[in-house]
Every structure is written in C-alpha cells, then in structure tokens.
Design a protein around this motif. Structure first.
Motif, short mmCIF file in Angstrom:
data_model
loop_
_atom_site.label_atom_id
_atom_site.label_comp_id
_atom_site.label_asym_id
_atom_site.label_seq_id
_atom_site.Cartn_x
_atom_site.Cartn_y
_atom_site.Cartn_z
N LEU A 227 6.83 5.52 3.76
CA LEU A 227 6.80 6.24 5.48
C LEU A 227 5.73 6.64 5.40
N ALA A 228 5.76 8.96 5.09
CA ALA A 228 4.70 9.24 5.88
C ALA A 228 3.58 8.53 5.90
N GLU A 229 2.80 8.37 4.44
CA GLU A 229 1.69 8.45 3.68
C GLU A 229 1.43 6.78 4.89
N THR A 230 2.04 5.74 4.71
CA THR A 230 1.40 4.44 5.82
C THR A 230 1.64 4.89 7.44
N GLU A 231 1.90 6.40 7.69
CA GLU A 231 1.89 6.20 8.93
C GLU A 231 0.76 7.12 8.95
N GLY B 283 10.22 13.59 2.56
CA GLY B 283 9.31 13.26 2.12
C GLY B 283 8.72 13.65 0.62
N ALA B 284 8.31 12.76 -0.09
CA ALA B 284 6.94 13.82 -1.46
C ALA B 284 6.17 13.09 -0.85
N ASP B 285 5.12 13.66 -1.45
CA ASP B 285 3.54 13.88 -1.48
C ASP B 285 3.10 12.76 -2.27
N LEU B 286 2.59 11.51 -2.02
CA LEU B 286 2.65 10.46 -2.88
C LEU B 286 1.21 10.95 -3.72
N PRO B 287 1.57 10.27 -5.30
CA PRO B 287 -0.20 10.64 -6.18
C PRO B 287 -0.94 9.92 -5.36
N LEU B 288 -2.37 9.89 -5.70
CA LEU B 288 -3.48 10.03 -5.69
C LEU B 288 -3.80 8.46 -5.25
N PRO B 289 -3.42 8.02 -6.72
CA PRO B 289 -3.61 6.57 -7.19
C PRO B 289 -2.89 5.87 -5.93
N VAL B 290 -1.80 6.23 -5.67
CA VAL B 290 -0.79 4.99 -4.71
C VAL B 290 -1.77 5.46 -3.53
N LYS B 291 -2.21 6.53 -2.98
CA LYS B 291 -3.29 6.61 -1.72
C LYS B 291 -3.78 5.82 -1.60
N ALA C 47 -4.79 2.40 -3.47
CA ALA C 47 -4.30 1.43 -3.46
C ALA C 47 -4.07 0.67 -1.87
N MET C 48 -2.95 1.77 -1.46
CA MET C 48 -2.09 1.89 0.07
C MET C 48 -3.98 1.89 0.72
N LYS C 49 -4.59 2.54 1.16
CA LYS C 49 -5.94 2.35 1.42
C LYS C 49 -6.47 0.90 1.40
N LEU C 50 -6.81 0.54 0.11
CA LEU C 50 -7.30 -0.68 -0.70
C LEU C 50 -7.02 -1.71 0.29
N SER C 51 -5.28 -1.81 -0.38
CA SER C 51 -5.09 -3.09 0.59
C SER C 51 -4.49 -2.81 2.49
N SER C 52 -5.45 -2.07 3.08
CA SER C 52 -5.05 -1.53 4.14
C SER C 52 -6.08 -2.42 4.90
N LYS C 53 -7.41 -2.06 4.28
CA LYS C 53 -9.19 -2.04 4.52
C LYS C 53 -8.94 -3.81 4.79
#
Length: 206
Positions: free
Chosen positions: A133-137, A181-189, A191-197
């Motif tokens: 949630l935190a990384e999404t925001e 909330g935990a800090d997500l691993p870089l690969p997950v972040k 992947a989230m950026k790519l899908s968001s783009k």
C-alpha cells in the motif's frame, strides 16, 4: 467470508459502473473554470482519465488487501483509505464531465487485475500488505507530481483536485508505514512501476 465476498462484489460494481459520491467538499469548489483550447482540454481530460483509472485500481487493491489482511487494524486502515479513494473517483469523474470527456473503457479489466493483486498482497502477510500500500501511494504521488507539471497552467480546477489527491495519498502511505508496512524489494517496486506506466499510457487514450 461469503458476506465479505458479496460486499466486495457490490463495491466492484459501484466503483466501475456507478457514479461516485464525495462526502467532503470538492477541492475545486468555487474555483473558476478557465478558458482552454481544444488541445488543452483533450490533454487535461487524458490526465484526469488516468487519475480516475488509478483510483479505480486503488479501490480494487484496497478491497482485495482488506479481504485477506490478518490484523483488524490493518484491515481498517485499508478500508478507510478506500473510502477516501472513492471521493477521488467522484472528483475526477465530475472534472471529466466538465471537460466533455469520459472514463476509461479499461476500468473493468483494471479493477479485476488490481483486486487479484490486492488479494495476493494481503495473503503474504500484513507487513508486506501494508508495504505494498505504501509503495503504491508513493508511486501515485509521483504520477500526480508529473500531472501537476503537465496540466495547462490556467486549469486551476484540475490542479486543485490533483493537489488534494496528492495530500491524501501521502497520508495513506504514512498510515501504512505507521501500521508496520515493510519496504518492498527493489524488483517488486520496478515491476509495479512498469505495470503503472502501462496503465497510464493506455488509460490516457482509452
């Protein structure tokens, strides 16, 4: 669980197909609409359509996450964030109407995919759920900053909406971190950026 599934199905239908309502005053209330060229209207509408679709995704994520969250406090935090995102839907939808445009045709697909991601995030445990949630925001905050830089300078109504949305998103991220909330691993972040783009590129036009 059956009751929760029924509630979430009703929420999905309302999010995708029904007009949203806002309990708070609209951020652009009292702001005079500026004279925009057709090109500026088209661009502003594209950005607001992206914002609206982003809020549809947020609704789905939070509903999926709250369904599988283990900690009642975490689930409540997700539900409260979802309520505020509903207001964002209302703000963006009204602005789209004022600009003579429409919501994205992709919203049903975006909702379904985001709900599945939310369920998965919740199933991984509350610290990852809230970290997601935190990384999404955080990423949404970045998108909103780019929209503020790109919107026509004189479009004060759209700007007022985006600025208030940004304030709310920052608060949601801080709440998620405060609940563990935990800090997500870089690969997950990434992947989230790519899908968001991908979502933002397609929702701008469709």
């Amino acid at each position: 669980m059956p009751d929760s599934l029924i509630i979430n199905f009703d929420k999905a239908l309302r999010t995708v197909f029904a007009p949203a309502a806002s309990r708070r005053p609209y951020p652009d209330a009292g702001v005079e609409d500026a004279e925009l060229s057709e090109a500026e209207k088209h661009h502003a509408a594209g950005l607001m359509r992206v914002n609206h679709s982003g809020e549809v995704c947020a609704q789905a994520l939070y509903q999926g996450q709250s369904l599988t969250a283990r900690n009642p406090e975490a689930a409540q935090a997700l539900i409260e964030a979802s309520d505020e995102e509903t207001e964002h839907l209302a703000w963006c939808e009204r602005r789209l109407n004022e600009l003579g445009s429409r919501k994205s045709f992709l919203n049903p697909v975006l909702y379904a995919g985001s709900f599945g991601l939310g369920v998965l995030a919740g199933a991984l445990g509350d610290k990852w759920n809230l970290g997601f949630l935190a990384e999404t925001e955080r990423q949404v905050e970045g998108h909103l900053d780019s929209h503020l830089a790109s919107l026509p300078e004189q479009d004060a109504k759209s700007r007022a909406i985006v600025e208030q949305m940004k304030i709310d998103e920052v608060k949601h991220a801080e709440t998620a971190l405060a609940h563990g909330g935990a800090d997500l691993p870089l690969p997950v972040k990434m992947a989230m950026k790519l899908s968001s783009k991908l979502m933002t590129k397609t929702a701008y036009y469709l």
